[in-house]
Design a protein around this motif. Structure first.
Motif, PDB file in Angstrom:
ATOM      1  N   TRP A 122     -17.731  24.331 -16.923  1.00  0.00           N
ATOM      2  CA  TRP A 122     -18.226  24.929 -15.688  1.00  0.00           C
ATOM      3  C   TRP A 122     -17.580  26.299 -15.512  1.00  0.00           C
ATOM      4  O   TRP A 122     -16.732  26.495 -14.656  1.00  0.00           O
ATOM      5  N   PRO A 123     -17.944  27.285 -16.330  1.00  0.00           N
ATOM      6  CA  PRO A 123     -17.256  28.583 -16.320  1.00  0.00           C
ATOM      7  C   PRO A 123     -17.334  29.323 -14.995  1.00  0.00           C
ATOM      8  O   PRO A 123     -16.400  30.050 -14.641  1.00  0.00           O
ATOM      9  N   LEU A 124     -18.428  29.177 -14.258  1.00  0.00           N
ATOM     10  CA  LEU A 124     -18.523  29.862 -12.972  1.00  0.00           C
ATOM     11  C   LEU A 124     -17.415  29.424 -12.033  1.00  0.00           C
ATOM     12  O   LEU A 124     -16.853  30.233 -11.282  1.00  0.00           O
ATOM     13  N   ALA A 125     -17.076  28.141 -12.073  1.00  0.00           N
ATOM     14  CA  ALA A 125     -16.022  27.632 -11.199  1.00  0.00           C
ATOM     15  C   ALA A 125     -14.690  28.298 -11.512  1.00  0.00           C
ATOM     16  O   ALA A 125     -13.869  28.532 -10.607  1.00  0.00           O
ATOM     17  N   VAL A 126     -14.456  28.630 -12.783  1.00  0.00           N
ATOM     18  CA  VAL A 126     -13.189  29.254 -13.160  1.00  0.00           C
ATOM     19  C   VAL A 126     -13.056  30.619 -12.494  1.00  0.00           C
ATOM     20  O   VAL A 126     -11.993  30.973 -11.989  1.00  0.00           O
ATOM     21  N   ALA A 127     -14.133  31.388 -12.488  1.00  0.00           N
ATOM     22  CA  ALA A 127     -14.096  32.703 -11.842  1.00  0.00           C
ATOM     23  C   ALA A 127     -13.764  32.573 -10.360  1.00  0.00           C
ATOM     24  O   ALA A 127     -12.955  33.335  -9.814  1.00  0.00           O
ATOM     25  N   LEU A 128     -14.359  31.584  -9.697  1.00  0.00           N
ATOM     26  CA  LEU A 128     -14.093  31.366  -8.275  1.00  0.00           C
ATOM     27  C   LEU A 128     -12.674  30.886  -8.042  1.00  0.00           C
ATOM     28  O   LEU A 128     -11.993  31.333  -7.112  1.00  0.00           O
ATOM     29  N   LEU A 129     -12.204  29.978  -8.898  1.00  0.00           N
ATOM     30  CA  LEU A 129     -10.843  29.460  -8.771  1.00  0.00           C
ATOM     31  C   LEU A 129      -9.810  30.561  -8.961  1.00  0.00           C
ATOM     32  O   LEU A 129      -8.852  30.667  -8.181  1.00  0.00           O
ATOM     33  N   VAL A 130      -9.990  31.336 -10.009  1.00  0.00           N
ATOM     34  CA  VAL A 130      -9.030  32.392 -10.309  1.00  0.00           C
ATOM     35  C   VAL A 130      -9.011  33.431  -9.189  1.00  0.00           C
ATOM     36  O   VAL A 130      -7.948  33.926  -8.794  1.00  0.00           O
TER      37      VAL A 130
END
Length: 210
Positions: A122-130
């Motif tokens: 779920w790469p989009l979630a990583v951008a939001l998390l970071v």
């Protein structure tokens, strides 16, 4: 992997591989090359933050690269061999990071390994998390708090993005897992003696200059 193997056995082997990959702790592997055990220094944790505080930025960068990589590899293998268990592999690699069989079951807190798996699942979630992690870190200077709040936001992102049942369910599981592994950080925050990463408090420094 032979197609003749029963699906249940394939799933079990994939999850075992994810756990064993998670047990390869970046800080402890690199620490052996340097002749140090970061668990005997600083906070006693085998994660990237303690590695940075005790061994410096270059060492910590290597630690994070290994921990992200093993999470990504575990998720990728699961997608190739047992796609239905890919999200379970994320929890397995995080569990291996926290309780590593190769290192006496004393590891880190699972965040970097989990992020590595999310980069695949779920790469989009990583951008939001970071993004959220950086905002909290810049505002407060508390790495643990930033990590817990970033993980806690996962269920919200899953709901807002309509990520579906598997992602939503595991978002809650990840948030609870990270809160559990950071329970001592939360206790120290409550008592007011949590270590603060002062150089990261950019918002505080900007205000001081205003």
């Amino acid at each position: 992997m032979p197609a003749s193997l029963p699906p249940a056995l394939v799933a079990a082997l994939v999850l075992l591989a994810a756990y064993l990959l998670g047990s390869l702790s970046g800080s402890l592997l690199l620490g052996r090359l340097r002749g140090v055990d970061v668990r005997t220094q600083g906070s006693g944790n085998a994660g990237g933050t303690n590695a940075f505080r005790t061994q410096g930025a270059r060492f910590a960068l290597g630690v994070v690269a290994i921990d992200l990589g093993k999470g990504a590899l575990a998720a990728w293998l699961a997608l190739q061999l047992a796609p239905a268990w890919a999200w379970w592999s994320l929890l397995a690699v995080m569990a291996g990071h926290v309780w590593p069989v190769w290192h006496g079951f004393r590891g880190g807190k699972g965040a970097a390994a989990g992020v590595g798996a999310l980069l695949v699942l779920w790469p989009l979630a990583v951008a939001l998390l970071v993004g959220l992690w950086l905002l909290v870190l810049i505002a407060s200077g508390y790495v643990g708090l930033a990590t817990v709040l970033a993980a806690a936001s996962l269920p919200l992102w899953a709901w807002l993005l309509d990520a579906g049942a598997p992602a939503s369910g595991f978002a809650v599981a990840i948030a609870l897992f990270i809160a559990f592994t950071h329970r001592e950080n939360l206790r120290r925050l409550w008592r007011g003696n949590e270590l603060r990463f002062e150089r990261a408090r950019l918002l505080h420094r900007w205000r001081g200059r205003a």
